[in-house]
Design an enzyme around this catalytic site. Structure first.
Site, PDB file in Angstrom:
ATOM      1  N   GLY A 194       0.829  -1.202   0.000  1.00 23.06           N
ATOM      2  CA  GLY A 194       0.000   0.000   0.000  1.00 23.06           C
ATOM      3  C   GLY A 194       0.859   1.246   0.000  1.00 23.06           C
ATOM      4  O   GLY A 194       1.976   1.256  -0.529  1.00 23.06           O
ATOM      5  N   ALA A 197       2.372   6.099   4.035  1.00 23.03           N
ATOM      6  CA  ALA A 197       1.836   6.597   5.306  1.00 23.03           C
ATOM      7  C   ALA A 197       1.327   5.441   6.163  1.00 23.03           C
ATOM      8  O   ALA A 197       1.656   5.333   7.357  1.00 23.03           O
ATOM      9  CB  ALA A 197       0.727   7.603   5.051  1.00 23.03           C
ATOM     10  N   VAL A 198       0.532   4.553   5.578  1.00 23.75           N
ATOM     11  CA  VAL A 198       0.048   3.396   6.321  1.00 23.75           C
ATOM     12  C   VAL A 198       1.179   2.410   6.557  1.00 23.75           C
ATOM     13  O   VAL A 198       1.215   1.728   7.596  1.00 23.75           O
ATOM     14  CB  VAL A 198      -1.128   2.724   5.575  1.00 23.75           C
ATOM     15  CG1 VAL A 198      -1.597   1.476   6.312  1.00 23.75           C
ATOM     16  CG2 VAL A 198      -2.281   3.704   5.421  1.00 23.75           C
ATOM     17  N   GLY A 199       2.122   2.346   5.633  1.00 21.78           N
ATOM     18  CA  GLY A 199       3.281   1.472   5.827  1.00 21.78           C
ATOM     19  C   GLY A 199       4.031   1.798   7.099  1.00 21.78           C
ATOM     20  O   GLY A 199       4.480   0.890   7.822  1.00 21.78           O
ATOM     21  N   GLU A 216       5.672  -3.358   0.764  1.00 17.01           N
ATOM     22  CA  GLU A 216       5.764  -2.979  -0.645  1.00 17.01           C
ATOM     23  C   GLU A 216       4.938  -1.717  -0.812  1.00 17.01           C
ATOM     24  O   GLU A 216       3.721  -1.749  -0.699  1.00 17.01           O
ATOM     25  CB  GLU A 216       5.240  -4.087  -1.567  1.00 17.01           C
ATOM     26  CG  GLU A 216       5.512  -3.774  -3.023  1.00 17.01           C
ATOM     27  CD  GLU A 216       4.588  -4.501  -3.973  1.00 17.01           C
ATOM     28  OE1 GLU A 216       4.021  -3.824  -4.857  1.00 17.01           O
ATOM     29  OE2 GLU A 216       4.432  -5.715  -3.827  1.00 17.01           O
ATOM     30  N   CYS A 250       1.487   0.317  -8.549  1.00 19.30           N
ATOM     31  CA  CYS A 250       2.596   0.818  -7.732  1.00 19.30           C
ATOM     32  C   CYS A 250       3.876   1.026  -8.526  1.00 19.30           C
ATOM     33  O   CYS A 250       4.742   1.793  -8.112  1.00 19.30           O
ATOM     34  CB  CYS A 250       2.854  -0.130  -6.547  1.00 19.30           C
ATOM     35  SG  CYS A 250       3.285  -1.809  -7.037  1.00 19.30           S
TER      36      CYS A 250
END
Length: 474
Positions: A194, A197-199, A216, A250
């Protein structure tokens, strides 16, 4: 209709999978093989339903769904089935003569229970390709698909328990609250695909339990077009990569840096290719062109088009539908580095063109951005290829094509820095979810060599140990 998993059930799902792993159910190769075969059947039996779900969520053309979302998964599972015994075989590592009789062996053992959080843009591929590695490694897993691709997530929830062992594999659906509840639990590996920021949130949650993690992410994957390369071929391959899933990929080519000496010719090549790909325009009735996944992302992209200081060379139109918005593939020229299009990953069908005078200037631009998943370059120059290898950073460096490395299951794929860390695809997915566990067996006959290590310590023993600090050199 997507039903969220009740949050109070999530700990019980986790506990069930932990118990399954502790009982050793997932370890036998015959069991893993059966699950992989069942996964293949699931995709083959439900090909039409999967394509329909992808159409509902993304208006993804059937050709893209068949190739990128179904055939790739079936092929990847076939690769695991063909190589399972080889991948899991114990390895006798080469060791020095001092330890040759210790019988060292490296075993590939499953890490344990896996959490796999996947995105909306390639909901099946980015869920099930890494999941294949978890099955092959002997790991139970919870699959958390994106709630944004709701029809695909609902179909996964329906199909997985029909085909796979529910004591080892589960689908948890939901949004932020459900994902947070999952991250509050202890896992043996977390695999997240994803945004960065969420990573960071996932990585912080994993750090609480010192959980190994694969991220990733993405980034602004650049393209360089060098002088001397076939410009029509470059244009064709760049536009193909940009068009996949309407740019929602991505490793989508984010922007192109082209040498000034071939800039006018390159623009003409783009026009010719564009006309070939979309003779009546991408929004024409009957044209197979996907939508932007939801209105939030559509408005984000339209704002970029409205605020760019560049010139729209091709495309630029959009179409409101009952189920979303379609935006034409759009080429924007005369773009500066301060342009809104150059601030973040575009993740849509908009492609800016930047003109430079040299490869060195192109490299300077690329290095001004965080590390990306991929750097693309169209060049015939071995000197340029070496320079890009030495002076740019990315997970992958691909010459003379775009996005095709995603189909190569026999090479690793992964990011660096802001584009993530860890690698997967084929054997590397299996390796991601396996631990290389070393076994040694020290024979009693070694005891004479160990005499100096025991108490009581003496000067003589000290001198023996000190002599090891000065081994003979050749």
């Amino acid at each position: 209709m997507l039903s969220y998993t009740p949050i109070q059930e999530i700990p019980a799902i986790h506990a069930r999978l932990v118990d399954t792993f502790a009982a050793g159910i997932t370890r036998p190769l015959a069991w893993r093989r059966e699950q992989l075969q069942q996964l293949v059947r699931m995709f083959q039996d439900n090909k039409t339903a999967i394509e329909h779900a992808l159409w509902l969520d993304l208006r993804k053309p059937d050709q893209e769904s068949a190739l990128m979302e179904i055939a790739g998964i079936v092929g990847n599972a076939g690769l695991a089935l063909a190589n399972l015994e080889q991948w899991t075989a114990p390895v006798k590592p080469p060791v020095g003569s001092d330890h040759s009789n210790w019988n060292p062996v490296i075993h590939q053992v499953p890490k344990g229970v896996i959490l796999l959080i996947s995105p909306w843009n390639y909901p099946f591929t980015l869920t099930f390709k890494p999941f294949i590695g978890a099955i092959a490694a002997g790991c139970p897993a919870v699959l958390k698909p994106s709630e944004v691709s709701a029809n695909c997530a609902a179909l996964m929830d329906e199909l997985v328990p029909k085909y796979l062992d529910s004591n080892a594999y589960a689908v948890v659906n939901g949004g932020v609250s459900e994902t947070t509840a999952l991250l509050d639990l202890r896992w043996d590996h977390i695999f997240y695909t994803g945004g960065v920021a969420v990573g960071r949130i996932v990585a912080a949650a994993a750090a609480k339990f010192v959980t190994p993690t694969t991220l990733e992410l993405g980034g602004k994957s650049p393209v360089i077009v060098d002088a001397g390369y076939d410009l029509d071929l470059a244009a064709k391959r760049i536009l193909f990569g940009k068009a996949q899933n309407s740019g929602q990929l991505c490793v989508s080519p984010d922007y192109t840096v082209v040498m000034r000496s071939v800039y006018p010719e390159f623009l003409e090549a783009l026009k010719r290719t564009y006309k070939t790909f979309w003779p009546s325009g991408a929004l024409a009735p009957g044209t197979k062109w996907g939508k932007i996944v939801n209105e939030h992302h559509a408005q984000r992209l339209l704002k970029l088009l409205n605020t760019t200081k560049g010139r729209i060379l091709l495309g630029g139109k959009h179409e409101k539908l009952e189920d979303g918005t379609r935006i034409e593939p759009t080429i924007v020229t005369d773009v500066g580095l301060d342009d809104p299009l150059m601030q973040d990953e575009i993740f849509g069908p908009i492609h800016p063109i930047i003109v430079v005078d040299s490869i060195d200037e192109a490299i300077q631009i690329i290095r001004s951005f965080p590390k990306t998943l991929t750097v693309y370059a169209f060049t015939n120059s071995e000197e340029t290829k070496q320079k890009l290898l030495d002076r740019t950073d990315s997970g992958t460096l691909q010459f003379n094509d775009t996005v095709s490395m995603l189909g190569a299951d026999d090479i690793p794929f992964g990011g660096r820095g802001d584009s993530g860390y860890g690698a997967w695809h084929g054997w590397w997915s299996f390796k991601t979810f396996s631990q290389e566990r070393t076994q040694i067996d020290v024979p009693a006959s070694e005891e004479p060599y160990f005499a100096a290590r025991y108490y009581p310590y003496t000067q003589e023993k000290y001198e023996i140990m000190s002599s090891l600090c000065y081994p003979p050199t050749s």
